[in-house]
Every structure is written in C-alpha cells, then in structure tokens.
Design a protein around this motif. Structure first.
Motif, PDB file in Angstrom:
ATOM      1  N   PHE A   1     -47.756-107.690   3.743  1.00  0.00           N
ATOM      2  CA  PHE A   1     -47.921-107.028   5.043  1.00  0.00           C
ATOM      3  C   PHE A   1     -48.635-105.682   4.929  1.00  0.00           C
ATOM      4  O   PHE A   1     -49.309-105.261   5.866  1.00  0.00           O
ATOM      5  CB  PHE A   1     -46.573-106.919   5.774  1.00  0.00           C
ATOM      6  N   SER A   2     -48.509-105.018   3.788  1.00  0.00           N
ATOM      7  CA  SER A   2     -49.290-103.783   3.641  1.00  0.00           C
ATOM      8  C   SER A   2     -50.777-104.154   3.577  1.00  0.00           C
ATOM      9  O   SER A   2     -51.624-103.434   4.114  1.00  0.00           O
ATOM     10  CB  SER A   2     -48.845-102.983   2.416  1.00  0.00           C
ATOM     11  N   THR A   3     -51.089-105.288   2.960  1.00  0.00           N
ATOM     12  CA  THR A   3     -52.477-105.739   2.871  1.00  0.00           C
ATOM     13  C   THR A   3     -52.983-106.234   4.226  1.00  0.00           C
ATOM     14  O   THR A   3     -54.133-105.970   4.606  1.00  0.00           O
ATOM     15  CB  THR A   3     -52.581-106.851   1.810  1.00  0.00           C
ATOM     16  N   LEU A   4     -52.121-106.938   4.957  1.00  0.00           N
ATOM     17  CA  LEU A   4     -52.505-107.402   6.295  1.00  0.00           C
ATOM     18  C   LEU A   4     -52.849-106.215   7.193  1.00  0.00           C
ATOM     19  O   LEU A   4     -53.891-106.204   7.860  1.00  0.00           O
ATOM     20  CB  LEU A   4     -51.359-108.226   6.912  1.00  0.00           C
ATOM     21  N   ASN A   5     -51.987-105.217   7.198  1.00  0.00           N
ATOM     22  CA  ASN A   5     -52.225-104.057   8.052  1.00  0.00           C
ATOM     23  C   ASN A   5     -53.527-103.341   7.685  1.00  0.00           C
ATOM     24  O   ASN A   5     -54.284-102.928   8.560  1.00  0.00           O
ATOM     25  CB  ASN A   5     -51.049-103.077   7.971  1.00  0.00           C
ATOM     26  N   ALA A   6     -53.775-103.188   6.389  1.00  0.00           N
ATOM     27  CA  ALA A   6     -54.980-102.461   5.968  1.00  0.00           C
ATOM     28  C   ALA A   6     -56.246-103.243   6.317  1.00  0.00           C
ATOM     29  O   ALA A   6     -57.230-102.672   6.794  1.00  0.00           O
ATOM     30  CB  ALA A   6     -54.927-102.175   4.472  1.00  0.00           C
ATOM     31  N   ASN A   7     -56.230-104.559   6.109  1.00  0.00           N
ATOM     32  CA  ASN A   7     -57.423-105.344   6.429  1.00  0.00           C
ATOM     33  C   ASN A   7     -57.685-105.370   7.935  1.00  0.00           C
ATOM     34  O   ASN A   7     -58.834-105.355   8.378  1.00  0.00           O
ATOM     35  CB  ASN A   7     -57.296-106.772   5.878  1.00  0.00           C
ATOM     36  N   TYR A   8     -56.595-105.398   8.695  1.00  0.00           N
ATOM     37  CA  TYR A   8     -56.743-105.357  10.158  1.00  0.00           C
ATOM     38  C   TYR A   8     -57.387-104.041  10.588  1.00  0.00           C
ATOM     39  O   TYR A   8     -58.343-104.007  11.353  1.00  0.00           O
ATOM     40  CB  TYR A   8     -55.362-105.528  10.792  1.00  0.00           C
ATOM     41  N   MET A   9     -56.873-102.937  10.049  1.00  0.00           N
ATOM     42  CA  MET A   9     -57.437-101.632  10.400  1.00  0.00           C
ATOM     43  C   MET A   9     -58.877-101.502   9.951  1.00  0.00           C
ATOM     44  O   MET A   9     -59.708-100.923  10.640  1.00  0.00           O
ATOM     45  CB  MET A   9     -56.626-100.511   9.739  1.00  0.00           C
ATOM     46  N   MET A  10     -59.162-102.044   8.768  1.00  0.00           N
ATOM     47  CA  MET A  10     -60.526-101.939   8.241  1.00  0.00           C
ATOM     48  C   MET A  10     -61.493-102.665   9.166  1.00  0.00           C
ATOM     49  O   MET A  10     -62.569-102.154   9.494  1.00  0.00           O
ATOM     50  CB  MET A  10     -60.599-102.500   6.823  1.00  0.00           C
ATOM     51  N   LYS A  11     -61.067-103.863   9.601  1.00  0.00           N
ATOM     52  CA  LYS A  11     -61.929-104.640  10.501  1.00  0.00           C
ATOM     53  C   LYS A  11     -62.155-103.879  11.808  1.00  0.00           C
ATOM     54  O   LYS A  11     -63.280-103.793  12.308  1.00  0.00           O
ATOM     55  CB  LYS A  11     -61.252-105.993  10.769  1.00  0.00           C
ATOM     56  N   LYS A  12     -61.079-103.323  12.336  1.00  0.00           N
ATOM     57  CA  LYS A  12     -61.184-102.589  13.604  1.00  0.00           C
ATOM     58  C   LYS A  12     -62.083-101.351  13.461  1.00  0.00           C
ATOM     59  O   LYS A  12     -62.830-101.013  14.370  1.00  0.00           O
ATOM     60  CB  LYS A  12     -59.795-102.151  14.088  1.00  0.00           C
ATOM     61  N   CYS A  13     -61.979-100.672  12.317  1.00  0.00           N
ATOM     62  CA  CYS A  13     -62.830 -99.506  12.062  1.00  0.00           C
ATOM     63  C   CYS A  13     -64.294 -99.925  12.032  1.00  0.00           C
ATOM     64  O   CYS A  13     -65.164 -99.255  12.584  1.00  0.00           O
ATOM     65  CB  CYS A  13     -62.501 -98.879  10.708  1.00  0.00           C
ATOM     66  N   GLU A  14     -64.547-101.034  11.361  1.00  0.00           N
ATOM     67  CA  GLU A  14     -65.913-101.524  11.233  1.00  0.00           C
ATOM     68  C   GLU A  14     -66.455-101.878  12.618  1.00  0.00           C
ATOM     69  O   GLU A  14     -67.580-101.504  12.984  1.00  0.00           O
ATOM     70  CB  GLU A  14     -65.922-102.753  10.316  1.00  0.00           C
ATOM     71  N   GLU A  15     -65.622-102.571  13.410  1.00  0.00           N
ATOM     72  CA  GLU A  15     -66.045-102.949  14.766  1.00  0.00           C
ATOM     73  C   GLU A  15     -66.325-101.719  15.616  1.00  0.00           C
ATOM     74  O   GLU A  15     -67.177-101.749  16.504  1.00  0.00           O
ATOM     75  CB  GLU A  15     -64.963-103.800  15.445  1.00  0.00           C
ATOM     76  N   ALA A  16     -65.596-100.636  15.337  1.00  0.00           N
ATOM     77  CA  ALA A  16     -65.783 -99.407  16.120  1.00  0.00           C
ATOM     78  C   ALA A  16     -66.996 -98.610  15.631  1.00  0.00           C
ATOM     79  O   ALA A  16     -67.281 -97.541  16.152  1.00  0.00           O
ATOM     80  CB  ALA A  16     -64.531 -98.548  16.053  1.00  0.00           C
ATOM     81  N   GLY A  17     -67.670 -99.125  14.614  1.00  0.00           N
ATOM     82  CA  GLY A  17     -68.908 -98.486  14.174  1.00  0.00           C
ATOM     83  C   GLY A  17     -68.762 -97.543  12.995  1.00  0.00           C
ATOM     84  O   GLY A  17     -69.704 -96.839  12.633  1.00  0.00           O
ATOM     85  N   PHE A  18     -67.599 -97.487  12.383  1.00  0.00           N
ATOM     86  CA  PHE A  18     -67.429 -96.603  11.229  1.00  0.00           C
ATOM     87  C   PHE A  18     -67.915 -97.297   9.951  1.00  0.00           C
ATOM     88  O   PHE A  18     -67.788 -98.519   9.814  1.00  0.00           O
ATOM     89  CB  PHE A  18     -65.969 -96.162  11.107  1.00  0.00           C
ATOM     90  N   GLN A  19     -68.442 -96.481   9.048  1.00  0.00           N
ATOM     91  CA  GLN A  19     -69.068 -97.019   7.837  1.00  0.00           C
ATOM     92  C   GLN A  19     -68.020 -97.238   6.740  1.00  0.00           C
ATOM     93  O   GLN A  19     -67.349 -96.288   6.326  1.00  0.00           O
ATOM     94  CB  GLN A  19     -70.133 -96.018   7.352  1.00  0.00           C
ATOM     95  N   LEU A  20     -67.894 -98.476   6.277  1.00  0.00           N
ATOM     96  CA  LEU A  20     -66.969 -98.751   5.170  1.00  0.00           C
ATOM     97  C   LEU A  20     -67.631 -98.354   3.852  1.00  0.00           C
ATOM     98  O   LEU A  20     -68.832 -98.543   3.675  1.00  0.00           O
ATOM     99  CB  LEU A  20     -66.613-100.236   5.127  1.00  0.00           C
ATOM    100  N   ALA A  21     -66.813 -97.830   2.923  1.00  0.00           N
ATOM    101  CA  ALA A  21     -67.366 -97.438   1.617  1.00  0.00           C
ATOM    102  C   ALA A  21     -67.686 -98.669   0.777  1.00  0.00           C
ATOM    103  O   ALA A  21     -68.627 -98.665  -0.017  1.00  0.00           O
ATOM    104  CB  ALA A  21     -66.383 -96.540   0.884  1.00  0.00           C
ATOM    105  N   TYR A  22     -66.894 -99.714   0.930  1.00  0.00           N
ATOM    106  CA  TYR A  22     -67.105-100.924   0.130  1.00  0.00           C
ATOM    107  C   TYR A  22     -67.166-102.146   1.044  1.00  0.00           C
ATOM    108  O   TYR A  22     -66.261-102.988   1.027  1.00  0.00           O
ATOM    109  CB  TYR A  22     -66.010-101.061  -0.933  1.00  0.00           C
ATOM    110  N   PRO A  23     -68.236-102.242   1.860  1.00  0.00           N
ATOM    111  CA  PRO A  23     -68.323-103.365   2.789  1.00  0.00           C
ATOM    112  C   PRO A  23     -68.401-104.668   1.997  1.00  0.00           C
ATOM    113  O   PRO A  23     -68.944-104.707   0.897  1.00  0.00           O
ATOM    114  CB  PRO A  23     -69.628-103.093   3.550  1.00  0.00           C
TER     115      PRO A  23
END
Lengths: 490, 453, 130
Positions: free
Chosen positions: A352-374
């Motif tokens: 669940f810690s991994t689920l939460n982080a991947n969910y947030m990462m996806k949402k950040c990406e959708e919001a236009g923020f740049q991922l360091a390790y896309p």
C-alpha cells in the motif's frame, strides 16, 4: 515568548518538589555550587500552558499530511505509546535482575525473531539507538570480520553518490576511506563503474534499495555478486525498508548486514527528531560480531526463561554502543506495532505504500509536473524536479515547499538526493487515504497557477505560519544559542 | 488491514488511474526470484484490545519491586504534566525541524533546553542533545581530539572511577578511529582519583582528561585540582556530570581556574522514566570557542523577514547531511522527545525544586547507609564524601546477596564485581527522593534476613 | 561573468594565488566561488606557523547550507592569516581578491606556481562547468 521571559523571582510549582532539606554537611563547601543556576521560575499551570501552546506551532502527522520523502511519516499508533508507558515497563531499571524482567525480555526476544523473519537475516541486535548507530555497528562488524581473517588490505567502503550523508560519515567513523560509485540517469547504480572500483581494497558496499532516487535497484543481484567476488560485504541501509516490507527481504537480495529504522518502518514516533531505534540484522558470517546485549531464550526446568547474552556469550562482539541496551521504550512500541499488524498486515505495508506513491506520481505527471525518472515505477516514494519552474518562473523547489505550508501540507523532502536539481522527494506512506493524496495534488496545481500568475507572492511564502522565512545567515553569523538576561538585569 | 484506510473501491480506482491491473504489477521491476515467500515467524495480527492486554500482563510481571539501583539511571518523581504534554501528537509525531516555519514549537523548545543546560552546567553553549550519557562521552572524546589545538595526540585519560558502562560504550565507538584511552587508577581507600595517580602523565601529550562528578561510586572528586592539573598539562577537561546534582554541586564551568571545556552527562534524571535504559538523552555543553567542533544539532535564535523573532537550525555545515564524510559525527537526530520532557521537568522544578530533589536524595542515601551499616559486617567501602550513591561491603559474595534480595522483590543495588575485579563483596546502593523511611527499613530487614540465613 | 584579475593564478578548486615581491604567496577564494557558495558565515584558516603542502586542505569556508575545503595552491609555511574574517566572513563575499584574502604562505618550492592555472585557463574551466 520564552519560558525564561515569563519567569518571576520566587514563583514555583510547589507540589512538584520534595520538602526542602539541607544539603548534607558532609559535602565540602568547596565542591558546592556558589550561584544558583539560572532556570525558569514559574508555576505549574504556566508551564503547562506555555508548552501546550508551543506544541501548536508545529506540523505533525497527527495534524497534517506529511509526505516527507525518505522519512516514512506514517501513523504512530496511540496504543503503542500507552503500552510503552505502562508502569511495569516505564519503571523497570535497566540493570534490574533478570528474574524481575521476564515480561520485558520476552517482548524483546519476540521482536528480534519478527525482525529476523521480515528481513531474512540470521541474527538481530536491538541495541543501536538510531539508524546512524545501526550503520556504525554494521560497518564496525564488517571491519571486525575482515580483521578476524587477517585481511588488513581492505581500506575502502563503496557508496553510491546518491546515498544519505550518514553513509560516508559512518564509514569514516569506522576508519574507512569512501569511494563514491556513480549512479546512471535512470537511477540505477553504474555497474560498469562498480566493477572498476571493486577489488582487494574493498571492505564493503553501503547501499539503500529502493535507492534514494525512489526506484528499485534492478541490478541488485549483479551488484551483490561483484562485491562478494571482490571479497567485500554488502551493507543495507534500511531507510527505505517500508517500500518492500513483506515483498522482498534484504537477506534474499544478498545483503550481509543491515539496519532498520523502527521510527520509520515500525511506526514509532519521530518525536521532532528522535528518539528512534536502529536495530541491526546480520547474515551468517557476521553473527559472531553482533553488538551486545542481545536477548536469549533458554529452557530451564521445562520453563522458558529469557536472559541477556553478553560478551561472555558472544566473545567476538564489537561491544556495547550505549550504557544499557538502547532505546527500550521505542523497541516496545515497535513490538506492539508488529503484533497488531501481524503476518498479513506486514505483507500489506510495502504494497500500500507503493500503491499510494504510484498513484501520486501518476497524478503529478497528469498535472504537468516533471518526473525525475519517467518510465520507472515509483517505490514507496518518487521524485519530481521543479527545475523548469525555477528557470522559467524564478520559483524554486524551496519556494513551492514554503507555499505548500500555507495550504496545510508539510513539504516533501527538498533538494535531496543532491543529484536531481530542484527536486522534491515525495513519500505518502500506506496510512494515508486517497483523498489526502488528491488534496495535495490540488494544492500543487494551485501553486503552479500562482507561480505563473504571481511569482513574487509564491517566493514570499509562507504567510500563515507563526513566522515568515527566517534569516539563516544571521543565525549562523551572530550565534544566539542560549538565552541570557538583559544586561541591565544582571 | 490495521492502519491502512483503503476501501476496495479506492484500490480499484487507484489502479485504474495508474493503469495497472493489480498491486503486484507495481513490483514488476523487482527480479521475480527474490520476491518474498510468506513470513513464517510473525504471528497473526491482534486487535488493540488484545495487544493492550498482552502488554499489560507482561508489564505487570516486572512490577512491584523496590529499586535501590542507580549506576547512572535514577528513579525520580516525574510530574504528571511532563508526559501529558510530551505525548501531544504535535510534539510526538513531528519530524526533524528542517522546515523551520512549520516547526517553531519544536525549535523553541530546543532553544529553551539549550539555555537551561548551559546555565545548569555554567557553560557557554549546549547542543540539542545526543543519544545517552555513554555515547555522549564518546562524542566528547572525539570532539576534544578535534578541538585541542595544543595537542597532536589521539590519546585521552579516563580514570577508572568513571562509569564503566560509559567507558565501554566510549571504547566501542572511538577505537576504530585510532584513538586510545588510557585508564587512571583510583584510590582504593578514598574511592576518588588522586593527583598522585596523574603525576606519571604530567608533561605528556594527551588531548583530554575525563572527570566524572560524582564519580561512578557516588564519591566526590576534587574537581578543581584535577581541572587545573589538566589545563597545566595542555589537556582539555571533559566533565561527566549528573544534572540533578548540579543544583547543589559546583557546575563544570566553575571547576578550577578556567572551568571544564566540555561537559556531558546522562539526562535521564530530568523527567525521563527508567524504561529499561532508554530512550534517554545525553547532554553536551562546551565553551564558546570550540562550538564548531560540537557534534549534533544546534538551534539558534534569529529573525524572519519581517523582523519577528524565530528559531532555526544553525551551524548545519558541521553535520552529515552537508559535510558527509567530513562531518563532526554521523549523528542525524537528537533525542527530541526525551529532551522535551527534560525541558518541561526543569521548568516545573526550577533551581530551587531541583536542589530540593538533590538534597532529599543525598539525605535519603545517608539514611539508607546508616540503616544498612547497622547490620553486622555491612560497612561503607570508601571514605570520600558522596552525593546520592555509596558502595557498601557485605559479608560474603555480593552477587549471591543480590540474588537473594531479588527473591524478596528488592533490587538491592549494582553488583560492583561485574565491573571491578577484586570487589566481589561490593554493592553500589542509591536512594533518591522517592524512597521513604518505610522503604529504607524494608531494605534493611530484607538484607538482615538474607545475611542471617 | 565573474571578475578574474589577470595578474593572479588559480586552482581548479576555486582558490586564487598572488605571489608577492617578498616571495610569499597570498591565497583566497575566487569571485566565482564566493558567488556559488552564497553568504559566507564562517571561515576557518590554518594556524600561523603550520606547514602545508600543495593541494592539501588548509581551511574551510561555510555558508548556511554548504561547506567547502580550501586547498593550499603551493607548499610552505603559513606566515599570516586574515584574522578579520573570524568576525566578518562576509568580507570574502564583498571583496574576494582584496580584504577577503585568507592566508599567506612562505613558499618552499616557488616552481609549484607554474602548476596553477592562468586567468584564461580558469575562465575556460568554469565556463565548461557551467
């Protein structure tokens, strides 16, 4: 206002001290204090109000979402705190005889067994008082191992350059030189470079996996082989153990020694920076060197009894790290947490810690923020970089972080790892519900809009906290570390 | 699952957003052959009610004892307010105050703590605390070697009257850095370190002399003479002190002509429960001139951009997260909660209250000694004046006597033979302000009973 | 572009060196280095009378969030230090090549100066790093 500044000569919390007695005449006058210590003089209610009000000038897990990367700010169960303060535990003297300690010792023994199981290690010592002390014990054991084999040529510890600063500081405390191993653009260790660096001078490699880049080190088995073939040992920095708890065990990845941060993975309170606990786990080869004391179990006349194992039981031990046995009260809280979580719950932590982080990462990406390790999976945390915002809008990762406080969210870890410019390391933990994560993303979007429309406003944040941005340069140049009475009152 | 709030619908929606079918898919970068098998040694989970019962039963098994052990950890009364406030989530569940604006509560408490510790020790500055007294001594030794510019030596002198538990922790922590610790014998009549034991080292190059007051045996050293001797021989002085005692005893800053250079000790007596040895905290103070050599976190007072007073981490460039391999220490935490408890405790007691605790403890220990030495064959071992601990001699073997006392639910003291060869009949006893006349009487009765059996 | 006096010599680790008429060498950090560090809060200088070797650490500069070693460009004995920096480290930010000097070395091997960089070489280096 400082407690000192509300102090009044002669005011006291009278019910808190024993009746006044004279200092025994047997103590020579020359050894007595001449001038009364400058401590606050105040009443009981005044003290309670002062510190209660100070507490309200803090962000905390209990009051705010606190996605601080690499720190695992998960819920700290209240039940654990209550259990550790039970009179039988809180009142137990560290040197109490074993016959008066069976309740406490049984908890410690069972905690050792649980930690062995979840890490895949062969032995556990609970005594290190923090992650950094666990690291120290681990590297000291690596040193003891090589020395016992008369292998004195090993003078270097290899450390990926993305590592926590404690790793190199620890290696030096143990008398080693540090060689940094580069990390590739995709977040993995540069295996080719590692092959070049490993050799007969290598005492070991210290590594965090998932790494501080928020990704799982895919070449871990190859890395373990390279280091082992060179005759070195592998140290696992347990800072990110929450990502894989119940999913992968450091022992199965090939690590020989590790520490766990119980204040992260086992939900004991961070307490504004401590106390923590940093037990170490070891594989077969390092069992003889574990720090003492450790709790052992014996069958005495058909009855199970627990006792301390000391240097008489473990003659090659690296010794003790504190006066007693470490942060026992923290260990009790971790034991409580492990029992409530249980086997099934333990498996779910990493998931669940991994689920939460991947969910947030996806949402950040959708919001236009740049991922360091896309293109990489998030582990329990992930990194975004705000370097475009810094370049184009003049609004830095620090400015974003300060503005986030105004929205009621604690900032993620900023500017770490050092490799990624203008970065945020974001770790939501498994105890957050998705609505908290969504709220955070909405705040991010809103700050982005503010940065585009009114950069100066964002750069001046925060506005809603007890203070605005502080003058750190003044703090360091004109050191004011201790309150002193105004000169006129002296 | 305990502490995981997700509903099935949450999980489905999140997986859809991410674009995977299952949680397991999120672990597809991990080589499949190292994925965990089901855990075998972790028991099934239990509810809070069951866990509370389990813990209460185990705690009860260790309760109802009369404790006369000190040896570095002391049972003092802890005002109820202390842990009520420390237990507030805003203190307990905050992290290291890196975001100063959102951590002014923690930061101000630390500044107040530093102020109280510096004044109690009569030293210039204090850090935000270290792990415990033993590891604080180790850090002080490392610091003294960095700070003593007159000395090129990596050697320090430590009398054997210094707490042996601290000495072993120090040894374990500093030995890998090529530092050597030379032990100085104590006087077996007085129980203190005489200048004559140090003469042999005069004029030699040592970075520091460690002086503990009161020393491990509870005895009071001639700290002024020892401090002046060390300074005359270009050594720094590391004081190891009990914070309760400082309410009545000369503080390290007042020792000798120039005062101690570094002062450390165990903070536990200031409102921290015995709790099996931790979490406690180690305090560390020093003179202004060597503050940059001090390890650990330090808080400073400054102003914000509107000129309003505020608190922030300072001198961070010494620390591991910036200096990495060149840091003063690898320490990254302080003992925040324990230190917060001590700050509240010290505020509640004040200088007068703390002196009352110190005086009552010293007086009760004298009463205890008077009672126990009425028993045939029981006598004090050392002649030096003492604070609130004393070594007594019992007829026969101390280890056996203590085991028999334990059968009577009396924890009679520290078995000195475990740390000092040749002291097989010696017990270090302590009575703090928490002991009353009846407690002392029942110890006497139990000891007389054990010795007559 | 930061200020780079052409009469000085430089190290890749961002120190400058000025050889004086009496054969001693004065050392400080470059304008580029002070700018990258930000507001300095502390300067640790070596002790007068101590000896240093070329490229060995001789001091430290600290800002709020960074610390950087200062290396000795040449070998020799430290004959003077800039004591004013103890109370006013900001002098290095304000005047890195003048009042912000750090220490003076009596050189034991003046030929080591040839190993250091000219202003043009150093300029090329920092442009490359940027």
């Amino acid at each position: 206002m400082l407690i000192y500044e509300s102090s009044q000569p002669g005011r006291r919390a009278k019910s808190q001290a024993p009746a006044n007695t004279e200092t025994p005449a047997s103590i020579p006058a020359s050894l007595l204090r001449k001038q009364k210590a400058l401590l606050p003089e105040t009443g009981e209610m005044q003290v309670v109000r002062h510190y209660t009000n100070l507490s309200r000038r803090n962000f905390s897990i209990d009051t705010h979402f606190y996605p601080l990367g690499s720190c695992t700010m998960k819920y700290n169960p209240r039940g654990a705190h209550r259990a550790a303060l039970l009179p039988g535990f809180a009142g137990r003297h560290p040197l109490a005889p074993e016959v008066h300690s069976q309740g406490f010792l049984s908890c410690m023994y069972e905690l050792q067994e649980i930690l062995k199981d979840v890490t895949g290690m062969k032995g556990v010592s609970l005594t290190p008082m923090a992650g950094a002390q666990g690291e120290f014990a681990g590297v000291a054991m690596i040193r003891a191992y090589h020395e016992a084999r008369n292998d004195h040529e090993r003078t270097e510890i290899l450390i990926p350059n993305a590592a926590h600063g404690t790793n190199p500081a620890t290696a030096v405390m143990c008398g080693y030189k540090v060689r940094e191993v580069p990390v590739l653009d995709n977040g993995d260790v540069d295996v080719a470079a590692l092959k070049e660096l490993a050799g007969p001078q290598t005492a070991g490699l210290m590594m965090t996996n998932p790494s501080t880049c928020g990704v799982f080190e895919r070449s871990i088995k190859e890395i373990a082989e390279i280091v082992h073939e060179a005759g070195g040992l592998l140290y696992y920095d347990g800072a990110n153990l929450n990502a894989i708890l119940g999913k992968v065990r450091p022992g199965d990845m090939g690590f020989d020694v590790m520490h766990m941060n119980l204040h992260k993975t086992f939900a004991t309170p961070h307490g504004g920076g401590g106390p923590g606990a940093g037990p170490i786990g070891v594989g077969e080869r390092l069992l003889p060197y574990m720090p003492t004391p450790i709790v052992g179990k014996e069958d005495k006349d058909g009855e199970e009894t627990y006792r301390w194992l000391t240097d008489q039981d473990i003659p090659d031990t690296i010794g003790k790290l504190s006066a007693y046995m470490g942060n026992a009260g923290v260990l009790l809280r971790a034991y409580y947490y492990a029992r409530v979580l249980g086997r099934e719950g333990m498996h779910r932590v990493g998931e669940f810690s991994t689920l939460n982080a991947n969910y947030m990462m996806k949402k950040c990406e959708e919001a236009g923020f740049q991922l360091a390790y896309p293109g990489r999976r998030a582990t329990h945390e992930f990194i975004i970089t705000l370097s475009d915002q810094a370049k184009n809008l003049g609004v830095t990762a620090m400015d974003f972080a300060k503005r986030l406080l105004d929205y009621g969210y604690h900032a993620p870890t900023t500017y770490f790892p050092l490799l990624v410019p203008e970065c945020w390391l974001i770790e939501p933990t498994e105890t957050e519900a998705p609505d908290a994560l969504d709220g955070f993303i909405e705040a991010m979007k809103s700050i982005q809009k503010e940065a585009e429309e009114n950069a100066e406003m964002v750069k001046g944040a925060p506005y809603t906290q007890p203070v605005r941005r502080l003058d750190d340069v003044k703090a360091a140049r004109e050191l004011d570390l201790v309150w002193k009475p105004a000169a006129s009152e002296e | 699952m305990p502490y995981i709030p997700h509903t099935d619908a949450d999980i489905q929606a999140m997986l859809e957003t991410i674009g995977v079918d299952s949680i397991d898919d999120l672990f597809d970068e991990i080589p499949a052959d190292i994925l965990s098998q089901p855990l075998s040694q972790v028991p099934e989970g239990i509810s809070e009610m069951e866990a509370s019962r389990l813990m209460a039963d185990r705690a009860a098994a260790d309760s109802n004892v009369a404790c006369f052990i000190g040896a570095g950890a002391y049972e003092h009364h802890i005002p109820a307010a202390v842990w009520e406030i420390v237990g507030r989530g805003e203190f307990m569940t905050a992290y290291t105050p890196y975001q100063a604006e959102a951590s002014q509560g923690t930061l101000q408490v630390i500044y107040e703590y530093q102020s109280m510790m510096a004044h109690l020790n009569a030293m210039d500055v204090s850090n935000a605390s270290l792990y415990d007294g033993g590891s604080a001594l180790a850090e002080a030794v490392l610091m003294a070697i960095r700070a003593n510019r007159k000395s090129k030596s990596k050697k320090v002198l430590i009398p054997t009257s210094v707490n042996p538990l601290y000495r072993s922790a120090t040894h374990g922590i500093v030995e890998n850095q090529g530092i050597s610790i030379e032990e100085v014998a104590f006087c077996s009549d007085m129980g203190t370190t005489p200048l004559s034991a140090l003469e042999h080292y005069a004029g030699q190059d040592y970075a520091a002399l460690v002086i503990q007051q009161p020393n491990f045996f509870g005895c009071l050293e001639d700290v002024h003479a020892l401090t002046d001797w060390a300074h005359a021989n270009k050594m720094l002085v590391i004081a190891v002190v009990n914070p309760t005692s400082l309410a009545i005893l000369a503080p390290p800053g007042d020792w000798g002509e120039a005062g101690a250079d570094i002062s450390v000790g165990e903070g536990q007596p200031l409102g921290i429960p015995l709790s099996s040895g931790g979490p406690y905290f180690g305090f560390m103070c020093c003179k202004q001139g060597i503050v940059r050599q001090m390890p650990g976190r330090i808080i400073g007072r400054t102003v914000d951009l509107e000129g309003k007073e505020g608190f922030t981490l300072t001198l961070q460039a010494r620390e591991q997260h910036i200096r990495r391999s060149k840091a003063t220490s690898n320490i990254c935490t302080n003992q925040g909660l324990a230190m917060t408890a001590a700050t509240i405790y010290t505020s509640l007691l004040g200088a007068d209250g703390l002196a009352a605790v110190a005086n009552a403890s010293a007086t009760n220990t004298q009463t205890l000694v008077a009672a126990l030495t009425e028993i045939d064959g029981v006598e004090t071992v050392f002649a030096a004046p003492y604070f609130h601990e004393v070594v007594i001699r019992v007829p026969g073997n101390a280890t056996d006597v203590l085991a028999k006392l334990a059968e009577r639910r009396v924890q009679g003291g520290f078995d000195v033979s475990t740390a000092y060869a040749g002291m097989d009949d010696a017990i270090l006893v302590c009575a703090t302000e928490t002991k009353n006349a009846a407690d002392i009487q029942s110890y006497k009765v139990a000891l007389a009973d054990v010795l007559s059996a | 572009m930061s200020n780079l006096p052409s009469e000085l010599r430089y190290l890749s680790s961002h120190e400058w060196l000025r050889v004086e008429d009496d054969g001693t060498a004065v050392v400080g950090i470059t304008d580029h280095a002070q700018d990258a560090m930000g507001d300095l809060v502390f300067v640790e200088t070596p002790e007068v009378g101590s000896s240093v070797s070329a490229t060995e650490e001789a001091g430290v500069v600290e800002s709020v969030k960074a610390a950087s070693d200062i290396y000795a460009p040449v070998s020799g004995e430290i004959v003077a230090i800039n004591e004013a920096l103890e109370d006013a480290p900001e002098t290095v930010n304000q005047d890195p090549y003048g009042d912000g000097w750090m220490f003076r070395i009596k050189m034991s091997d003046p030929s080591e100066v040839e190993q250091t960089l000219s202003a043009d070489d150093y300029k090329a280096l920092i442009e490359e790093e940027a």
